[in-house]
Design a protein around this motif. Structure first.
Motif, PDB file in Angstrom:
ATOM      1  N   MET A 494       0.882  -1.177   0.000  1.00 38.40           N
ATOM      2  CA  MET A 494       0.000   0.000   0.000  1.00 38.40           C
ATOM      3  C   MET A 494       0.913   1.219   0.000  1.00 38.40           C
ATOM      4  N   LEU A 495       0.807   2.038  -1.013  1.00 34.10           N
ATOM      5  CA  LEU A 495       1.758   3.106  -1.257  1.00 34.10           C
ATOM      6  C   LEU A 495       1.402   4.360  -0.463  1.00 34.10           C
ATOM      7  N   ASP A 496       2.432   4.899   0.230  1.00 32.03           N
ATOM      8  CA  ASP A 496       2.315   6.206   0.875  1.00 32.03           C
ATOM      9  C   ASP A 496       2.498   7.263  -0.211  1.00 32.03           C
ATOM     10  N   GLN A 497       1.476   8.101  -0.430  1.00 30.19           N
ATOM     11  CA  GLN A 497       1.516   9.044  -1.538  1.00 30.19           C
ATOM     12  C   GLN A 497       2.482  10.204  -1.294  1.00 30.19           C
ATOM     13  N   ASN A 498       3.059  10.246  -0.082  1.00 29.72           N
ATOM     14  CA  ASN A 498       4.152  11.179   0.183  1.00 29.72           C
ATOM     15  C   ASN A 498       5.514  10.482   0.075  1.00 29.72           C
ATOM     16  N   ASN A 499       5.472   9.180  -0.329  1.00 32.42           N
ATOM     17  CA  ASN A 499       6.698   8.387  -0.517  1.00 32.42           C
ATOM     18  C   ASN A 499       7.564   8.342   0.751  1.00 32.42           C
ATOM     19  N   ARG A 500       6.913   8.150   1.899  1.00 32.23           N
ATOM     20  CA  ARG A 500       7.653   8.067   3.165  1.00 32.23           C
ATOM     21  C   ARG A 500       7.678   6.649   3.721  1.00 32.23           C
ATOM     22  N   GLU A 501       6.508   6.066   3.932  1.00 32.92           N
ATOM     23  CA  GLU A 501       6.448   4.757   4.590  1.00 32.92           C
ATOM     24  C   GLU A 501       5.386   3.904   3.907  1.00 32.92           C
ATOM     25  N   HIS A 502       5.825   3.056   2.958  1.00 37.72           N
ATOM     26  CA  HIS A 502       4.912   2.136   2.312  1.00 37.72           C
ATOM     27  C   HIS A 502       4.642   0.936   3.212  1.00 37.72           C
ATOM     28  N   VAL A 503       3.440   0.385   3.147  1.00 40.60           N
ATOM     29  CA  VAL A 503       3.101  -0.841   3.878  1.00 40.60           C
ATOM     30  C   VAL A 503       3.345  -2.024   2.943  1.00 40.60           C
ATOM     31  N   ILE A 504       4.208  -2.956   3.355  1.00 42.07           N
ATOM     32  CA  ILE A 504       4.606  -4.086   2.500  1.00 42.07           C
ATOM     33  C   ILE A 504       4.364  -5.385   3.257  1.00 42.07           C
ATOM     34  N   ASP A 505       3.798  -6.363   2.584  1.00 49.90           N
ATOM     35  CA  ASP A 505       3.605  -7.712   3.138  1.00 49.90           C
ATOM     36  C   ASP A 505       3.735  -8.711   1.987  1.00 49.90           C
ATOM     37  N   CYS A 536      -6.824   2.415  11.903  1.00 52.42           N
ATOM     38  CA  CYS A 536      -6.418   3.667  12.530  1.00 52.42           C
ATOM     39  C   CYS A 536      -5.237   4.290  11.785  1.00 52.42           C
ATOM     40  N   LYS A 537      -4.359   3.436  11.293  1.00 53.47           N
ATOM     41  CA  LYS A 537      -3.211   3.936  10.531  1.00 53.47           C
ATOM     42  C   LYS A 537      -3.654   4.436   9.146  1.00 53.47           C
ATOM     43  N   LEU A 538      -4.648   3.747   8.563  1.00 55.23           N
ATOM     44  CA  LEU A 538      -5.153   4.177   7.264  1.00 55.23           C
ATOM     45  C   LEU A 538      -5.804   5.549   7.348  1.00 55.23           C
ATOM     46  N   GLN A 539      -6.513   5.786   8.472  1.00 55.38           N
ATOM     47  CA  GLN A 539      -7.264   7.027   8.626  1.00 55.38           C
ATOM     48  C   GLN A 539      -6.468   8.129   9.320  1.00 55.38           C
ATOM     49  N   SER A 540      -5.244   7.837   9.733  1.00 53.15           N
ATOM     50  CA  SER A 540      -4.437   8.807  10.468  1.00 53.15           C
ATOM     51  C   SER A 540      -3.945   9.905   9.529  1.00 53.15           C
ATOM     52  N   LEU A 551      -6.607   5.818  -2.940  1.00 52.21           N
ATOM     53  CA  LEU A 551      -5.446   5.048  -2.448  1.00 52.21           C
ATOM     54  C   LEU A 551      -4.931   4.169  -3.578  1.00 52.21           C
ATOM     55  N   PHE A 552      -3.654   3.728  -3.437  1.00 55.32           N
ATOM     56  CA  PHE A 552      -2.992   2.919  -4.458  1.00 55.32           C
ATOM     57  C   PHE A 552      -2.453   1.642  -3.823  1.00 55.32           C
ATOM     58  N   LEU A 553      -2.770   0.498  -4.448  1.00 57.76           N
ATOM     59  CA  LEU A 553      -2.248  -0.810  -4.035  1.00 57.76           C
ATOM     60  C   LEU A 553      -1.403  -1.371  -5.162  1.00 57.76           C
ATOM     61  N   LYS A 554      -0.297  -2.021  -4.775  1.00 53.39           N
ATOM     62  CA  LYS A 554       0.603  -2.608  -5.770  1.00 53.39           C
ATOM     63  C   LYS A 554       0.835  -4.071  -5.432  1.00 53.39           C
ATOM     64  N   CYS A 555       0.789  -4.913  -6.453  1.00 48.46           N
ATOM     65  CA  CYS A 555       1.035  -6.355  -6.268  1.00 48.46           C
ATOM     66  C   CYS A 555       2.167  -6.760  -7.214  1.00 48.46           C
ATOM     67  N   ILE A 556       3.152  -7.473  -6.637  1.00 48.33           N
ATOM     68  CA  ILE A 556       4.303  -7.939  -7.422  1.00 48.33           C
ATOM     69  C   ILE A 556       4.391  -9.457  -7.299  1.00 48.33           C
ATOM     70  N   ILE A 557       4.390 -10.145  -8.434  1.00 47.52           N
ATOM     71  CA  ILE A 557       4.513 -11.623  -8.466  1.00 47.52           C
ATOM     72  C   ILE A 557       5.886 -11.951  -9.058  1.00 47.52           C
ATOM     73  N   GLU A 558       6.681 -12.645  -8.280  1.00 50.95           N
ATOM     74  CA  GLU A 558       8.035 -13.016  -8.725  1.00 50.95           C
ATOM     75  C   GLU A 558       7.936 -14.246  -9.616  1.00 50.95           C
ATOM     76  N   THR A 559       7.903 -13.997 -10.899  1.00 52.80           N
ATOM     77  CA  THR A 559       7.711 -15.091 -11.859  1.00 52.80           C
ATOM     78  C   THR A 559       9.006 -15.856 -12.139  1.00 52.80           C
ATOM     79  N   ASN A 560      10.186 -15.306 -11.772  1.00 50.25           N
ATOM     80  CA  ASN A 560      11.442 -15.981 -12.061  1.00 50.25           C
ATOM     81  C   ASN A 560      11.901 -16.879 -10.931  1.00 50.25           C
ATOM     82  N   SER A 561      11.108 -16.985  -9.862  1.00 53.73           N
ATOM     83  CA  SER A 561      11.498 -17.836  -8.731  1.00 53.73           C
ATOM     84  C   SER A 561      10.996 -19.249  -8.936  1.00 53.73           C
TER      85      SER A 561
END
Length: 561
Positions: A494-505, A536-540, A551-561
């Motif tokens: 989930m991308l921080d639109q200020n490019n500070r702290e993206h949420v990655i899982d 709470c973090k989403l609405q902060s 909001l922007f969500l990004k999904c990356i699939i590692e196809t070379n693994s």
């Protein structure tokens, strides 16, 4: 001064101010609101009057366009010269034949809210009633019709004609004094009588009458006999008689007063006429008596076919019998004539009835044919409607597929933009729409078909506290050629639109789970992170995960693994 007041232009007689108050457009000052630029004349810059649109698209008052065309050789649109002076175009040439009436603009202008610009007048209304008011406004300054040169308020014109107009004077034939109408009614001198008096004609108009144009080119107003000096073409004369109605009524009132003053100037003349009236009345009464003496004494009473003298004690003489027989035969003849006329009328009506019956039968046959045509057309319309419905459904499917192709990704990296986050979050809380699916994307051009599923109010263990994000394997076109189960690493961001702290899982698929086996239906059961991001973090306000309700969500699939 009279010559100045009634001067004639080359194109026709000059109208008085109330007849043609604004010939080249209405002033913008009479409008309640400032009119838009499209309602203004390209020449006089006033509100358009009888708008004409040229081939170049600009608008002119009808009078403005006519003046430009008649006073210029090869006239060019002034607006085009200002906007683009260096370009020449045939459409810029102005002629009467190359312009047309702009009915739409004229209709809009006729509904403008306006007020009278004459000081002292409180009238307000709409533009289409403005000219009618101008011809009747009591506060408007108008030129005296006698040619004296004075400009007076319309409501004071009668007073001006009676007391102040130098051309509206009457000369007493005894004392040779020139008096106004008001003074003349009160004037007395020895031996003065109605036969010795006559009203002098206005001097100004009579002088100009010798220099007027021939009568075969200009017509006079129908009120010229009471002092109106207007002359012009038939069209302008009709327009003058329509707009100057108030002035004509005042002139007529003044003329009646003058006639009254001429007929009964003093009480002595009236008293002198009384003996003549008495003599005439006596003669009328004598004639009435002579006629009554000639009337037949008695009456005849008609009962059935017999006529009996109603005077008792007398017998019916032979002459009276002959007269009665003659009257009876005459009545019978008249009745026979009337009967013959009625018989002819009935015959004509019978023919018309027969004709009407034939026409009705023809109409009924035609109506039956028309009904058959209407029914066949209704069947065709139903078929066309069904075809259109099918084509609309096909177009809708094609549109959906085209939209999915446009949003699809074929390299295993997908960026999902979600708008109206607040509304969609509210729908998720209320249970109206609890989850959202992303458009499908692919790990490669001929790879796995997958999509994302998000619960903005959470699902399972994260319901009400977290945003839940899941990965879904879908049924694709090339599943028969791909290895199963699906075993590539998946990363959520989930991308921080200020490019500070993206949420990655990230997670690796459970190869034993049915979520990653080859789909038997359209899509497998979703699998992923039920506690992806705390609400709470989403609405902060400290973070910019949601900015401008997006909001922007990004999904990356590692196809070379």
């Amino acid at each position: 001064m009279a010559e100045k007041a009634t001067r004639v232009s080359p194109d026709g007689p000059v109208s008085t101010p109330d007849e043609n108050e604004f010939p080249f457009g209405y002033p913008t000052s009479i409008c309640e609101t400032v009119p838009d630029h499209k309602y203004l004349c390209s020449s006089c810059n006033n509100v358009l009057k009888k708008a004409q649109q040229t081939l170049c698209g600009h608008r002119y008052c009808s009078a403005c366009l006519l003046w430009i065309v008649r006073n210029n050789k090869n006239p060019i649109c002034q607006k085009c010269n200002v906007d683009d002076p260096g370009t020449t175009n045939e459409d810029r040439l102005l002629t009467e034949e190359r312009a047309f009436s702009d009915a739409a603009i004229n209709k809009e202008i006729s509904e403008f809210k306006v007020h009278c610009g004459t000081p002292g007048c409180n009238w307000s209304g709409i533009m289409k009633n403005f000219e009618d008011h101008q011809s009747l406004c009591e506060y408007a300054l108008i030129l005296c019709h006698t040619g004296c040169g004075h400009m007076v308020m319309r409501k004071k014109l009668a007073d001006h004609l009676e007391n102040g107009c130098v051309n509206n004077m009457t000369t007493c034939q005894k004392c040779k004094r020139r008096l106004s109408s008001n003074e003349y009614q009160k004037h007395t001198c020895e031996g003065n009588s109605s036969k010795d008096q006559k009203q002098t004609q206005p001097e100004g108009p009579s002088k100009e009458k010798n220099h007027s144009t021939p009568s075969n080119t200009k017509d006079g107003c129908r009120f010229s006999e009471i002092g109106c000096s207007f002359r012009g073409s038939k069209e302008k004369t009709k327009e003058h008689e329509k707009t100057a109605m108030g002035t004509h009524l005042l002139m007529l009132l003044q003329h009646i007063k003058q006639l009254k003053a001429g007929l009964c100037p003093r009480g002595g003349a009236t008293n002198g006429m009384i003996p003549h009236l008495a003599t005439a009345e006596a003669k009328v009464k004598g004639l009435e008596r002579r006629v009554s003496d000639l009337q037949i004494q008695g009456a005849l009473e008609v009962s059935g076919d017999l006529e009996v003298d109603c005077i008792p004690g007398t017998s019916v003489c032979e002459e009276e019998s002959i007269l009665q027989q003659f009257v009876r035969e005459k009545v019978i003849t008249e009745l026979e004539n009337k009967l013959h006329v009625f018989e002819n009328i009935v015959a004509v009506l019978n023919k018309e009835v027969e004709t009407s019956k034939l026409e009705i039968a023809a109409f009924r046959r035609q109506s039956g044919l028309d009904q058959d045509i209407i029914q066949s057309l209704e069947v065709k319309i139903t078929e066309l409607h069904r075809c259109l419905t099918q084509k609309d459904a096909g177009l809708s499917k094609l549109h959906t597929r085209l939209q999915s192709f446009e949003q699809a990704s074929y390299d295993g990296v997908f960026l999902w933009k979600i708008t109206d986050v607040s509304r969609k979050y509210h729908d998720s809380v209320t249970g109206r729409v609890i989850s959202l699916y992303s458009p499908a994307f692919y790990t490669a051009k001929y790879g796995y078909k997958v999509c994302l599923r998000i619960y903005l109010n959470g699902d399972g263990t994260g319901k009400g506290t977290h945003v839940s994000l899941f990965f879904v394997v879908m049924k694709g076109e090339y599943d028969a050629l791909l290895p199963w189960p699906f075993k590539h690493k998946v990363t959520f961001m989930m991308l921080d639109q200020n490019n500070r702290e993206h949420v990655i899982d990230a997670f690796r698929p459970d190869l034993t789970s049915a979520s990653f086996q080859r789909p038997a239906s359209d899509m497998n059961v979703a699998s992923g992170c039920p506690m992806f991001l705390p609400l709470c973090k989403l609405q902060s306000p400290k973070y910019a995960y949601v900015k401008e309700d997006t909001l922007f969500l990004k999904c990356i699939i590692e196809t070379n693994s």
